[in-house]
Design a protein around this motif. Structure first.
Motif, PDB file in Angstrom:
ATOM      1  N   THR A  49      44.863  47.258  50.904  1.00 12.75           N
ATOM      2  CA  THR A  49      45.034  46.093  49.979  1.00 12.75           C
ATOM      3  C   THR A  49      44.597  45.073  50.492  1.00 12.75           C
ATOM      4  O   THR A  49      44.355  44.740  52.418  1.00 12.75           O
ATOM      5  CB  THR A  49      46.662  46.037  49.949  1.00 12.75           C
ATOM      6  N   THR A  51      48.335  40.214  48.544  1.00 11.87           N
ATOM      7  CA  THR A  51      49.882  40.955  48.876  1.00 11.87           C
ATOM      8  C   THR A  51      50.127  41.972  48.041  1.00 11.87           C
ATOM      9  O   THR A  51      48.987  41.859  46.371  1.00 11.87           O
ATOM     10  CB  THR A  51      50.886  39.774  48.435  1.00 11.87           C
ATOM     11  N   SER A 104      51.760  44.667  45.162  1.00 13.58           N
ATOM     12  CA  SER A 104      52.161  45.344  44.158  1.00 13.58           C
ATOM     13  C   SER A 104      53.016  46.319  44.753  1.00 13.58           C
ATOM     14  O   SER A 104      54.289  45.858  44.580  1.00 13.58           O
ATOM     15  CB  SER A 104      52.019  45.182  43.009  1.00 13.58           C
ATOM     16  N   HIS A 105      52.982  46.946  45.393  1.00  9.21           N
ATOM     17  CA  HIS A 105      53.782  48.560  45.699  1.00  9.21           C
ATOM     18  C   HIS A 105      53.274  48.810  47.707  1.00  9.21           C
ATOM     19  O   HIS A 105      52.450  49.339  47.441  1.00  9.21           O
ATOM     20  CB  HIS A 105      53.509  48.821  44.529  1.00  9.21           C
ATOM     21  N   ASP A 158      48.294  48.293  43.701  1.00  9.68           N
ATOM     22  CA  ASP A 158      49.060  48.545  42.245  1.00  9.68           C
ATOM     23  C   ASP A 158      49.418  49.679  41.514  1.00  9.68           C
ATOM     24  O   ASP A 158      50.050  49.601  40.769  1.00  9.68           O
ATOM     25  CB  ASP A 158      47.668  48.200  41.793  1.00  9.68           C
ATOM     26  N   ASP A 201      52.413  52.483  41.288  1.00 13.46           N
ATOM     27  CA  ASP A 201      53.997  52.794  41.850  1.00 13.46           C
ATOM     28  C   ASP A 201      54.493  54.551  41.430  1.00 13.46           C
ATOM     29  O   ASP A 201      54.658  54.427  40.379  1.00 13.46           O
ATOM     30  CB  ASP A 201      55.274  51.939  41.000  1.00 13.46           C
ATOM     31  N   ARG A 231      52.896  46.985  29.773  1.00 14.28           N
ATOM     32  CA  ARG A 231      53.226  45.905  30.193  1.00 14.28           C
ATOM     33  C   ARG A 231      52.731  45.197  28.835  1.00 14.28           C
ATOM     34  O   ARG A 231      51.774  45.841  27.733  1.00 14.28           O
ATOM     35  CB  ARG A 231      52.018  44.976  30.657  1.00 14.28           C
ATOM     36  N   GLU A 238      48.921  49.295  37.377  1.00 10.63           N
ATOM     37  CA  GLU A 238      49.110  47.613  36.263  1.00 10.63           C
ATOM     38  C   GLU A 238      47.823  47.723  36.438  1.00 10.63           C
ATOM     39  O   GLU A 238      47.020  47.744  36.373  1.00 10.63           O
ATOM     40  CB  GLU A 238      49.745  47.002  37.877  1.00 10.63           C
TER      41      GLU A 238
END
Length: 445
Positions: free
Chosen positions: A100, A103, A105-106, A157, A159, A189, A273
């Motif tokens: 990463t 921060t 996302s998952h 990003d 999940d 989304r 995402e």
């Protein structure tokens, strides 16, 4: 392999029997030869009676023991393993590595989080690089720490749903398998980007399983989620840290070249995402395209934007140039020329195979114009009627309004990468003299 296993035929496969007359007894038919066409790219196999019996067992879905024929069909993409036997590994044998920058996302429970030099540092990271060195370096840092036989690289990003790993692990019963990847789809989304990528996602390799190899239907695997045999990655030195984009493509191609198998299994479907805005979307597409230059230097000849027969290309150029009758005559003539080269294939089917290839060539040419040759096509269109028609046809062939922007921004990246690496390899087509001279002389199996 550890024992007999089941396979499914690729959707491209067609087969014809030969050697026994119509109405022959079952004993006579047991001595039939079989001609099989399939895989990506299409290959022709002439099977002996023993090989034909093995193929029929494969086609029936019954378990088949490993053999040189099964290996050849598997490596050609003619058959795909049904990974439904007990897996040799469990989730406890898999270290999940999440690289990463910023921060995430998952972060899956128990994952090894690698901070790629974020500023400020990412809280809770297991490993922190002293500076931003790129995703390849971050993944390699996680690989060096992992002590399990398998490592799953998962983007920040993504999940992971419950049960995502179970369909993938049985593939590792084959000791030659180095990498298995699930299907990656764009999460639903609000907005046009997510709606477009639902059917045109750059990481979505489609609904059909496949062997992964450059220049084929599944030509690469995105590192959004990759489950890898640690031994294989250590053998090749992991990801190439000099590459900011395309390091996942490079890894899979190097593994394939080294004799390892890489599999795509869409039974496991995982969402990632979409980009949050158009600026980051364009930057991503240009970045993807820019990997063409470094990949071309490392893998010469594997990035040809167009692979087809010179006859197909000539037929379409003549048609675009205002001579459709001549173009059609060449297309029909080249299709007819394949018939005597495939004496064991019914003439109608041989002609249809070639004719369909010629027809699909038009879409491939349009795709290459938009995605790699666009600057050249625009310049040539200023002076050439044929070039103007070809450019216009390639634009009209676009099936989604955003797809043209997708192709052109990717093309910008391709040319950026070529200039950086000083190579023209990514825009050089691969033109063959098909119908090939050896089409009727492939070895029997």
């Amino acid at each position: 392999m550890t024992g007999p296993r089941r396979y499914v035929l690729d959707s491209s496969v067609q087969a014809w029997s030969s050697g026994a007359p119509s109405g022959a007894s079952s004993d006579a038919k047991s001595h039939e030869h079989l001609v099989v066409v399939g895989g990506s790219p299409l290959k022709l196999f002439r099977l002996t009676p023993a090989g034909a019996r093995t193929f029929e067992t494969l086609r029936s879905g019954e378990p088949v023991a490993d053999s040189p024929l099964v290996d050849r069909l598997l490596d050609a993409g003619v058959v795909h393993p049904v990974a439904d036997e007990p897996a040799p590994y469990s989730a406890d044998d898999v270290t999940v590595v999440v690289p990463t920058l910023g921060t995430p996302s998952h972060v899956p429970d128990g994952a090894l989080l690698v901070d790629d030099g974020s500023n400020p540092p990412v809280a809770g990271a297991s490993i922190r690089l002293d500076r931003n060195r790129g995703p390849a370096a971050a993944r390699n840092a996680g690989l060096a720490t992992a002590e399990t036989p398998l490592v799953a690289f998962v983007d920040a990003d993504v999940d992971l749903p419950d049960g995502w790993l179970e369909p993938l692990l049985p593939h590792f019963a084959d000791p030659k398998v180095a990498v298995v990847a699930p299907r990656i789809v764009t999460a639903a989304r609000p907005g046009a980007i997510s709606a477009y990528e639902h059917d045109h996602g750059p990481l979505d390799m489609g609904p059909e399983a496949g062997r992964v190899r450059a220049g084929t239907r599944v030509s690469y695997l995105p590192a959004a989620v990759l489950v890898c045999r640690a031994e294989a990655l250590h053998e090749l030195g992991g990801f190439d840290e000099a590459m900011r984009y395309g390091e996942d493509v490079d890894l899979v191609w190097r593994l394939d070249d080294a004799g390892w198998r890489c599999r795509y299994d869409p039974r496991s479907v995982i969402e990632h995402e979409p980009r949050p805005d158009w600026r980051s979307w364009v930057r991503q597409r240009i970045g993807y395209g820019s990997s063409a230059g470094p990949l071309a230097v490392r893998h010469p000849g594997k990035l040809a934007p167009l692979r087809m027969s010179g006859w197909s290309l000539a037929a379409w150029l003549l048609t675009i140039g205002g001579r459709p009758v001549t173009g059609t005559a060449i297309g029909v003539g080249s299709a007819a020329a394949l018939i005597p080269k495939l004496p064991d294939v019914p003439p109608r089917d041989a002609f249809r195979l070639a004719a369909m290839g010629n027809a699909r060539a038009g879409e491939s040419i349009a795709h290459a114009i938009r995605r790699t040759w666009f600057p050249l096509a625009v310049l040539l269109a200023l002076r050439s009627t044929i070039a103007r028609r070809a450019l216009l046809a390639s634009i009209v062939a676009v099936r989604h309004p955003i797809a043209l922007a997708d192709d052109v921004t990717y093309c910008v990246g391709v040319w950026k990468g070529m200039l950086t690496e000083r190579t023209l390899d990514p825009i050089v087509p691969e033109i063959t003299s098909w119908p090939g001279r050896s089409a009727g002389h492939r070895p029997r199996s």
